[in-house]
Design a protein around this motif. Structure first.
Motif, PDB file in Angstrom:
ATOM      1  N   GLY A 111       0.834  -1.191   0.000  1.00 12.43           N
ATOM      2  CA  GLY A 111       0.000   0.000   0.000  1.00 12.43           C
ATOM      3  C   GLY A 111       0.866   1.237   0.000  1.00 12.43           C
ATOM      4  N   PRO A 112       0.342   2.378   0.458  1.00 17.27           N
ATOM      5  CA  PRO A 112       1.153   3.590   0.584  1.00 17.27           C
ATOM      6  C   PRO A 112       2.384   3.348   1.446  1.00 17.27           C
ATOM      7  CG  PRO A 112      -1.158   4.088   0.866  1.00 17.27           C
ATOM      8  CD  PRO A 112      -1.054   2.601   0.817  1.00 17.27           C
ATOM      9  N   ALA A 113       2.224   2.493   2.488  1.00 16.87           N
ATOM     10  CA  ALA A 113       3.358   2.034   3.267  1.00 16.87           C
ATOM     11  C   ALA A 113       3.525   0.558   2.972  1.00 16.87           C
ATOM     12  CB  ALA A 113       3.108   2.248   4.760  1.00 16.87           C
ATOM     13  N   PRO A 114       4.754   0.098   2.680  1.00 16.41           N
ATOM     14  CA  PRO A 114       4.917  -1.310   2.341  1.00 16.41           C
ATOM     15  C   PRO A 114       4.596  -2.212   3.513  1.00 16.41           C
ATOM     16  CG  PRO A 114       7.047  -0.223   2.662  1.00 16.41           C
ATOM     17  CD  PRO A 114       6.011   0.852   2.665  1.00 16.41           C
ATOM     18  N   ALA A 115       4.131  -3.417   3.196  1.00 13.75           N
ATOM     19  CA  ALA A 115       3.889  -4.399   4.230  1.00 13.75           C
ATOM     20  C   ALA A 115       5.209  -4.716   4.930  1.00 13.75           C
ATOM     21  CB  ALA A 115       3.304  -5.671   3.615  1.00 13.75           C
ATOM     22  N   PRO A 116       5.156  -4.978   6.244  1.00 12.98           N
ATOM     23  CA  PRO A 116       6.397  -5.271   6.960  1.00 12.98           C
ATOM     24  C   PRO A 116       7.045  -6.531   6.417  1.00 12.98           C
ATOM     25  CG  PRO A 116       4.467  -5.803   8.295  1.00 12.98           C
ATOM     26  CD  PRO A 116       3.974  -5.069   7.098  1.00 12.98           C
ATOM     27  N   THR A 117       8.373  -6.498   6.300  1.00  7.92           N
ATOM     28  CA  THR A 117       9.093  -7.653   5.781  1.00  7.92           C
ATOM     29  C   THR A 117       9.577  -8.551   6.909  1.00  7.92           C
ATOM     30  OG1 THR A 117      11.121  -6.331   5.733  1.00  7.92           O
ATOM     31  CG2 THR A 117       9.830  -6.438   3.710  1.00  7.92           C
ATOM     32  N   VAL A 118       9.566  -8.067   8.130  1.00  7.12           N
ATOM     33  CA  VAL A 118      10.017  -8.842   9.273  1.00  7.12           C
ATOM     34  C   VAL A 118       8.821  -9.156  10.157  1.00  7.12           C
ATOM     35  CG1 VAL A 118      11.514  -8.902  11.300  1.00  7.12           C
ATOM     36  CG2 VAL A 118      12.294  -7.748   9.211  1.00  7.12           C
ATOM     37  N   LEU A 119       8.539 -10.422  10.315  1.00  4.74           N
ATOM     38  CA  LEU A 119       7.467 -10.868  11.175  1.00  4.74           C
ATOM     39  C   LEU A 119       8.067 -11.653  12.338  1.00  4.74           C
ATOM     40  CD1 LEU A 119       4.861 -12.108   8.503  1.00  4.74           C
ATOM     41  CD2 LEU A 119       4.890  -9.925   9.708  1.00  4.74           C
ATOM     42  N   PRO A 120       7.421 -11.650  13.506  1.00  4.48           N
ATOM     43  CA  PRO A 120       6.111 -11.046  13.794  1.00  4.48           C
ATOM     44  C   PRO A 120       6.194  -9.529  13.914  1.00  4.48           C
ATOM     45  CG  PRO A 120       7.055 -11.959  15.791  1.00  4.48           C
ATOM     46  CD  PRO A 120       7.990 -12.343  14.674  1.00  4.48           C
ATOM     47  N   THR A 121       5.034  -8.897  13.779  1.00  5.52           N
ATOM     48  CA  THR A 121       4.926  -7.454  13.942  1.00  5.52           C
ATOM     49  C   THR A 121       3.654  -7.132  14.711  1.00  5.52           C
ATOM     50  OG1 THR A 121       4.981  -5.334  12.763  1.00  5.52           O
ATOM     51  CG2 THR A 121       3.647  -7.076  11.796  1.00  5.52           C
ATOM     52  N   VAL A 122       3.627  -5.975  15.334  1.00  7.35           N
ATOM     53  CA  VAL A 122       2.435  -5.444  15.994  1.00  7.35           C
ATOM     54  C   VAL A 122       1.839  -4.396  15.062  1.00  7.35           C
ATOM     55  CG1 VAL A 122       1.509  -4.205  17.988  1.00  7.35           C
ATOM     56  CG2 VAL A 122       3.360  -5.866  18.300  1.00  7.35           C
ATOM     57  N   PRO A 123       0.668  -4.643  14.449  1.00 10.86           N
ATOM     58  CA  PRO A 123       0.102  -3.669  13.513  1.00 10.86           C
ATOM     59  C   PRO A 123      -0.375  -2.397  14.231  1.00 10.86           C
ATOM     60  CG  PRO A 123      -0.903  -5.850  13.273  1.00 10.86           C
ATOM     61  CD  PRO A 123      -0.149  -5.850  14.562  1.00 10.86           C
ATOM     62  N   GLY A 124      -0.843  -1.458  13.417  1.00 12.12           N
ATOM     63  CA  GLY A 124      -1.476  -0.263  13.967  1.00 12.12           C
ATOM     64  C   GLY A 124      -0.578   0.950  13.983  1.00 12.12           C
ATOM     65  N   ARG A 125      -1.103   2.085  13.503  1.00  6.80           N
ATOM     66  CA  ARG A 125      -0.295   3.300  13.402  1.00  6.80           C
ATOM     67  C   ARG A 125      -0.949   4.532  14.023  1.00  6.80           C
ATOM     68  NH1 ARG A 125       1.059   0.129   9.061  1.00  6.80           N
ATOM     69  NH2 ARG A 125       3.287   0.073   8.568  1.00  6.80           N
ATOM     70  N   GLU A 126      -2.046   4.340  14.761  1.00  5.61           N
ATOM     71  CA  GLU A 126      -2.742   5.476  15.389  1.00  5.61           C
ATOM     72  C   GLU A 126      -3.014   5.128  16.845  1.00  5.61           C
ATOM     73  OE1 GLU A 126      -5.346   6.106  11.262  1.00  5.61           O
ATOM     74  OE2 GLU A 126      -6.272   5.342  13.093  1.00  5.61           O
ATOM     75  N   VAL A 127      -2.507   5.938  17.765  1.00  8.52           N
ATOM     76  CA  VAL A 127      -2.702   5.645  19.190  1.00  8.52           C
ATOM     77  C   VAL A 127      -3.035   6.913  19.959  1.00  8.52           C
ATOM     78  CG1 VAL A 127      -1.139   3.653  19.160  1.00  8.52           C
ATOM     79  CG2 VAL A 127      -0.251   5.899  19.797  1.00  8.52           C
ATOM     80  N   ALA A 128      -3.760   6.725  21.058  1.00  8.70           N
ATOM     81  CA  ALA A 128      -3.998   7.809  22.017  1.00  8.70           C
ATOM     82  C   ALA A 128      -3.868   7.215  23.411  1.00  8.70           C
ATOM     83  CB  ALA A 128      -5.387   8.413  21.835  1.00  8.70           C
ATOM     84  N   GLY A 129      -3.353   8.021  24.310  1.00  6.03           N
ATOM     85  CA  GLY A 129      -3.175   7.548  25.677  1.00  6.03           C
ATOM     86  C   GLY A 129      -2.433   8.577  26.499  1.00  6.03           C
ATOM     87  N   THR A 130      -1.723   8.104  27.505  1.00  4.89           N
ATOM     88  CA  THR A 130      -1.025   8.977  28.448  1.00  4.89           C
ATOM     89  C   THR A 130       0.474   8.708  28.394  1.00  4.89           C
ATOM     90  OG1 THR A 130      -2.953   8.915  29.904  1.00  4.89           O
ATOM     91  CG2 THR A 130      -0.893   9.712  30.857  1.00  4.89           C
ATOM     92  N   VAL A 131       1.262   9.763  28.301  1.00  3.76           N
ATOM     93  CA  VAL A 131       2.719   9.601  28.281  1.00  3.76           C
ATOM     94  C   VAL A 131       3.179   9.117  29.653  1.00  3.76           C
ATOM     95  CG1 VAL A 131       4.937  10.763  28.010  1.00  3.76           C
ATOM     96  CG2 VAL A 131       3.004  11.396  26.532  1.00  3.76           C
ATOM     97  N   GLU A 132       3.835   7.954  29.684  1.00  8.10           N
ATOM     98  CA  GLU A 132       4.228   7.388  30.980  1.00  8.10           C
ATOM     99  C   GLU A 132       5.730   7.188  31.117  1.00  8.10           C
ATOM    100  OE1 GLU A 132       4.026   3.119  31.482  1.00  8.10           O
ATOM    101  OE2 GLU A 132       5.632   3.702  30.123  1.00  8.10           O
ATOM    102  N   SER A 133       6.492   7.437  30.036  1.00  7.56           N
ATOM    103  CA  SER A 133       7.939   7.302  30.125  1.00  7.56           C
ATOM    104  C   SER A 133       8.581   8.164  29.050  1.00  7.56           C
ATOM    105  CB  SER A 133       8.345   5.832  29.950  1.00  7.56           C
ATOM    106  OG  SER A 133       9.737   5.678  30.061  1.00  7.56           O
ATOM    107  N   LEU A 134       9.742   8.756  29.375  1.00 11.43           N
ATOM    108  CA  LEU A 134      10.409   9.676  28.464  1.00 11.43           C
ATOM    109  C   LEU A 134      11.785   9.141  28.078  1.00 11.43           C
ATOM    110  CD1 LEU A 134       9.758  13.036  30.365  1.00 11.43           C
ATOM    111  CD2 LEU A 134       8.318  11.971  28.614  1.00 11.43           C
ATOM    112  N   GLY A 135      12.129   9.301  26.799  1.00  8.78           N
ATOM    113  CA  GLY A 135      13.476   9.004  26.356  1.00  8.78           C
ATOM    114  C   GLY A 135      14.401  10.183  26.599  1.00  8.78           C
ATOM    115  N   GLU A 136      15.661   9.958  26.365  1.00  9.94           N
ATOM    116  CA  GLU A 136      16.673  11.005  26.570  1.00  9.94           C
ATOM    117  C   GLU A 136      16.358  12.230  25.720  1.00  9.94           C
ATOM    118  OE1 GLU A 136      21.490  11.642  25.829  1.00  9.94           O
ATOM    119  OE2 GLU A 136      20.584   9.634  25.675  1.00  9.94           O
TER     120      GLU A 136
END
Length: 324
Positions: free
Chosen positions: A52-77
């Motif tokens: 599709g507009p984004a290629p299918a993942p070539t490495v499986l297994p994968t966790v699908p989904g590209r839209e999320v909402a929630g609460t920020v619970e951890s920060l990176g550097e």
């Protein structure tokens, strides 16, 4: 954490709910405790291995989904502390990982969620709402407009009906089956018709030659009949063709009438250094102002396979959202 994983391309049953390792935010990233994850018809095509507009993942297994909402619970550097604990929504871009209790993304992708939206509604606006705002760039609407909206009970269709009514247009909304037609009527359409009823075109005959716009995400025979209602100078804006299926279908395009507005065309119209973010902000602003209210159909995260089946069989109303 628990997540929905895909180990082998194929049918919805290949989506499995299982326990997996928590993702860790890298530099410039945050980890979100997911309260809602958006499901898109494109997810189903990618699940089958389609390109599709984004290629299918070539490495499986994968966790699908590209839209999320929630609460920020951890920060990176390098991420400012002010983000910790914020209610946020984000499109993850080409990186999957949304169908999970925890998801990681770059901080620049985040939007704070307006107070009047819950997590599922915010997910609807970041994806479906963004697409709606992109379509509407090509659809000048006003009190003189008469518009036909196939799939008017869907996620995009619901928002298009609302926007057109706020603009003062006359709206003919099409949907499949009595329940969906009732939803379209309740959403404000001037005329709500069942496109599975062969007489729907006759029921709309008083508008034949007066329609100036068809906003089409369906394609096929329904779209062809809707185009037949257009008057001189009328336009057929195409943003999908669900009647043919995402993976192998082709949109109905009629010379001199049709214009396809997906992808680069839509983003080019939005302009700016980050056109995707421009459309996301417009969508959230419309929702925060109360002019657009997304329709949402919720499934438990563990029932992602059922959500995919319902979406593929066109048995859903509004935006499909998974909730952990």
């Amino acid at each position: 954490m628990h997540a929905v994983r895909l180990h082998t391309f194929g049918p919805a049953e290949n989506l499995t709910y299982e326990k997996t390792e928590d993702p860790e935010p890298g530099p410039g990233q945050v980890r979100i405790a997911v309260s809602a994850a958006g499901v898109h018809l494109l997810d189903a095509a990618l699940r089958e291995g389609a390109q599709g507009p984004a290629p299918a993942p070539t490495v499986l297994p994968t966790v699908p989904g590209r839209e999320v909402a929630g609460t920020v619970e951890s920060l990176g550097e390098g991420v400012a502390d002010l983000w910790l604990g914020k209610r946020v929504v984000a499109h993850l871009g080409f990186a999957p990982g949304g169908y999970a209790e925890l998801a990681v993304t770059n901080v620049e992708r985040l939007h704070e969620i307006p107070e009047n939206l819950d997590f599922a509604e915010a997910v609807a606006m970041i994806g479906t709402g963004r697409t709606t705002m992109g379509i509407l760039q090509f659809a000048p609407l006003g009190p003189a407009s008469v518009v036909v909206i196939p799939a008017a009970a869907g996620g995009v269709g619901t928002l298009l009906v609302q926007y057109a009514k706020h603009a003062g247009a006359t709206v003919i909304g099409l949907a499949g089956g009595p329940e969906k037609v009732a939803r379209v009527r309740a959403n404000g359409a001037d005329l709500a018709l069942d496109y599975t009823d062969p007489s729907w075109v006759e029921q709309a005959s008083e508008y034949r030659g007066r329609v100036d716009l068809v906003l089409d995400g369906v394609g096929g025979e329904v779209a062809e009949a809707a185009v037949g209602l257009l008057g001189p100078g009328g336009k057929h804006l195409v943003f999908g063709w669900s009647a043919q299926g995402v993976s192998q279908g082709r949109p109905l395009l009629i010379d001199g009438v049709s214009e396809q507005v997906l992808g680069p065309v839509m983003l080019g119209k939005a302009g700016g250094p980050d056109p995707v973010r421009t459309l996301e902000l417009r969508a959230l602003t419309e929702a925060a102002a109360g002019r657009l209210t997304p329709a949402v159909q919720r499934f438990p995260l563990a029932e992602a396979a059922a959500a995919h089946r319902a979406l593929e069989n066109r048995n859903t109303i509004g935006k499909v959202v998974l909730e952990p």
